[in-house]
Design an enzyme around this catalytic site. Structure first.
Site, mmCIF file in Angstrom:
data_model
loop_
_atom_site.group_PDB
_atom_site.id
_atom_site.type_symbol
_atom_site.label_atom_id
_atom_site.label_comp_id
_atom_site.label_asym_id
_atom_site.label_seq_id
_atom_site.Cartn_x
_atom_site.Cartn_y
_atom_site.Cartn_z
ATOM 1 N N SER A 1 45.156 34.526 46.339
ATOM 2 C CA SER A 1 44.653 35.101 47.599
ATOM 3 C C SER A 1 44.335 36.588 47.525
ATOM 4 O O SER A 1 43.740 37.129 48.470
ATOM 5 C CB SER A 1 45.655 34.865 48.723
ATOM 6 O OG SER A 1 45.598 33.524 49.121
ATOM 7 N N TYR B 1 50.469 37.458 55.460
ATOM 8 C CA TYR B 1 50.618 36.344 56.425
ATOM 9 C C TYR B 1 51.796 36.615 57.366
ATOM 10 O O TYR B 1 51.926 37.732 57.858
ATOM 11 C CB TYR B 1 50.788 35.003 55.679
ATOM 12 C CG TYR B 1 49.847 34.886 54.515
ATOM 13 C CD1 TYR B 1 48.473 34.786 54.739
ATOM 14 C CD2 TYR B 1 50.287 34.949 53.202
ATOM 15 C CE1 TYR B 1 47.585 34.725 53.677
ATOM 16 C CE2 TYR B 1 49.404 34.879 52.134
ATOM 17 C CZ TYR B 1 48.060 34.776 52.388
ATOM 18 O OH TYR B 1 47.195 34.721 51.344
ATOM 19 N N LYS C 1 40.817 37.514 48.123
ATOM 20 C CA LYS C 1 40.257 37.607 49.482
ATOM 21 C C LYS C 1 39.900 39.052 49.852
ATOM 22 O O LYS C 1 39.034 39.295 50.700
ATOM 23 C CB LYS C 1 41.245 37.027 50.499
ATOM 24 C CG LYS C 1 41.520 35.523 50.281
ATOM 25 C CD LYS C 1 42.698 35.036 51.111
ATOM 26 C CE LYS C 1 42.989 33.546 50.878
ATOM 27 N NZ LYS C 1 44.211 33.097 51.602
ATOM 28 N N VAL D 1 49.617 33.464 45.872
ATOM 29 C CA VAL D 1 50.666 32.526 45.455
ATOM 30 C C VAL D 1 50.865 32.476 43.940
ATOM 31 O O VAL D 1 51.766 31.787 43.463
ATOM 32 C CB VAL D 1 50.458 31.093 46.003
ATOM 33 C CG1 VAL D 1 50.660 31.028 47.503
ATOM 34 C CG2 VAL D 1 49.130 30.507 45.577
ATOM 35 N N TYR E 1 35.462 28.935 46.602
ATOM 36 C CA TYR E 1 36.764 29.518 46.987
ATOM 37 C C TYR E 1 37.838 29.247 45.920
ATOM 38 O O TYR E 1 38.566 30.159 45.512
ATOM 39 C CB TYR E 1 37.172 28.939 48.350
ATOM 40 C CG TYR E 1 38.579 29.267 48.776
ATOM 41 C CD1 TYR E 1 38.893 30.515 49.300
ATOM 42 C CD2 TYR E 1 39.602 28.324 48.635
ATOM 43 C CE1 TYR E 1 40.191 30.809 49.678
ATOM 44 C CE2 TYR E 1 40.898 28.618 49.010
ATOM 45 C CZ TYR E 1 41.196 29.859 49.533
ATOM 46 O OH TYR E 1 42.478 30.152 49.900
HETATM 47 N N1 GLN Z 1 44.214 29.164 46.429
HETATM 48 C C1 GLN Z 1 45.374 29.242 47.289
HETATM 49 C C2 GLN Z 1 45.223 28.293 48.468
HETATM 50 O O1 GLN Z 1 44.183 28.225 49.022
HETATM 51 C C3 GLN Z 1 45.545 30.655 47.750
HETATM 52 C C4 GLN Z 1 46.733 30.812 48.674
HETATM 53 C C5 GLN Z 1 47.465 32.108 48.475
HETATM 54 O O2 GLN Z 1 47.413 32.739 47.443
HETATM 55 N N2 GLN Z 1 48.247 32.466 49.477
HETATM 56 O O3 GLN Z 1 46.138 27.622 48.853
#
Ligand code: GLN
Length: 307
Positions: free
Chosen positions: A66, A241, A69, A259, A193
């Site tokens: 993530s 988050y 992003k 993650v 994505y």
């Molecule tokens: N590719 C992961 C997902 O979409 C990214 C989530 C994350 O890093 N929080 O679940």
């Protein structure tokens, strides 16, 4: 903060984290990440003059997930400016990164660009007038230029692995599409994505890529100062988050988690910081990495709440 003061601290910090032996659990919903040993740690800090200080496994590439992003939102802001906000909000969600609950109440308008629904919309915006391959190469070029490193790449195996089990994200994409907030086929946007999430970087590369967010003099110019300021605000309020409030309380710096266990942290004007430790806490943010970030801000005094 000089390099001579900071380097011994970072070396000691890496030793301390190893000793504390409190790692959390690696992400296991992406099969390729499930086998990673959570007992790993790395930190890199770029100072205004461009010096990179590191400790731990700072050359080890990991899945940025993530954290990507930040880069897609930067590109979207550069390309379409404020019109992105017609499709995604700017408020913290207080929910998990992959939550679907608010989307129904808010009619397919994701709360912010960092929860998955908002990031999928951002990637969808980047696909306007571009094939997935071209959009991915644009994302990779942006990151390579920000880091000054042409070797940064996508791990296609991780992308395929996430696609195979990505039912939650598929649900989010189809749900967005039902509200007309996805302009491409869900498979196309999600394919892009999953690949952006599978970009691999070391903490050294990630800290270098974050220089523009900290507005360090050594940074290449990526987006305008006004956009950097707004990105930092979003990172502070939404970057972790439903752990964003706790991170602001403990560390007081804008950040983005993934993650894969990575953290990109911005001390405006002072440093760009990347930390990696793959064990996660209950919010899906690096457990040891968060602790290390708190120790670092205590030691340096870096915080946006302290002049
Ligand atoms: N590719 C992961 C997902 O979409 C990214 C989530 C994350 O890093 N929080 O679940």
């Amino acid at each position: 903060m000089t390099a001579d003061e900071l380097q011994p601290f970072l070396t000691g910090l890496a030793q301390r984290v190893m000793r504390e032996d409190d790692w959390g659990t690696q992400a296991d919903y992406i099969p390729d990440l499930a086998g990673i040993d959570p007992v790993q740690f790395a930190i890199s800090v770029v100072l205004p003059d461009g010096q990179v200080l590191s400790a731990g496994a700072s050359e080890q590439p990991f899945s940025i997930q993530s954290i990507s992003k930040i880069f897609t939102l930067s590109i979207a802001l550069g390309r379409i400016g404020d019109s992105i906000w017609a499709r995604v909000g700017r408020e913290p969600s207080g929910d998990a990164f992959n939550s679907i609950v608010l989307l129904e109440n808010e009619q397919g308008h994701p709360r912010n660009p960092f929860i998955n629904a908002g990031a999928i919309v951002t990637t969808d915006a980047l696909l306007a007038g571009r094939a997935p391959r071209e959009a991915l190469s644009e994302i990779l070029q942006f990151i390579r230029m920000a880091a000054g490193d042409e070797s940064i790449h996508i791990n296609r195996h991780v992308a395929r692995s996430e696609k195979a089990t990505g039912h939650r994200n598929m649900a989010l994409a189809h749900y967005l599409r039902s509200f007309d907030n996805l302009t491409h086929e869900p498979d196309l946007t999600l394919g892009t994505y999953f690949h952006q999430c599978s970009i691999e970087m070391s903490t050294r590369q990630l800290a270098l890529a974050g220089r523009y967010l900290a507005a360090l003099p050594c940074s290449p110019r990526m987006i305008s100062d006004a956009k950097v300021r707004r990105l930092n605000a979003l990172m502070l309020t939404c970057g972790q988050y439903d752990g964003s409030g706790e991170f602001a309380f403990r560390v007081g710096l804008p950040s983005k988690s993934g993650v894969g266990g990575g953290l990109l942290i911005v001390a405006p004007g002072k440093a760009s910081i990347a930390i990696w430790s793959p064990g996660l806490n209950e919010h899906g943010n690096s457990q040891a990495g968060t602790r290390a970030a708190a120790h670092l801000s205590d030691f340096t005094g870096w915080s946006v709440f302290r002049p």
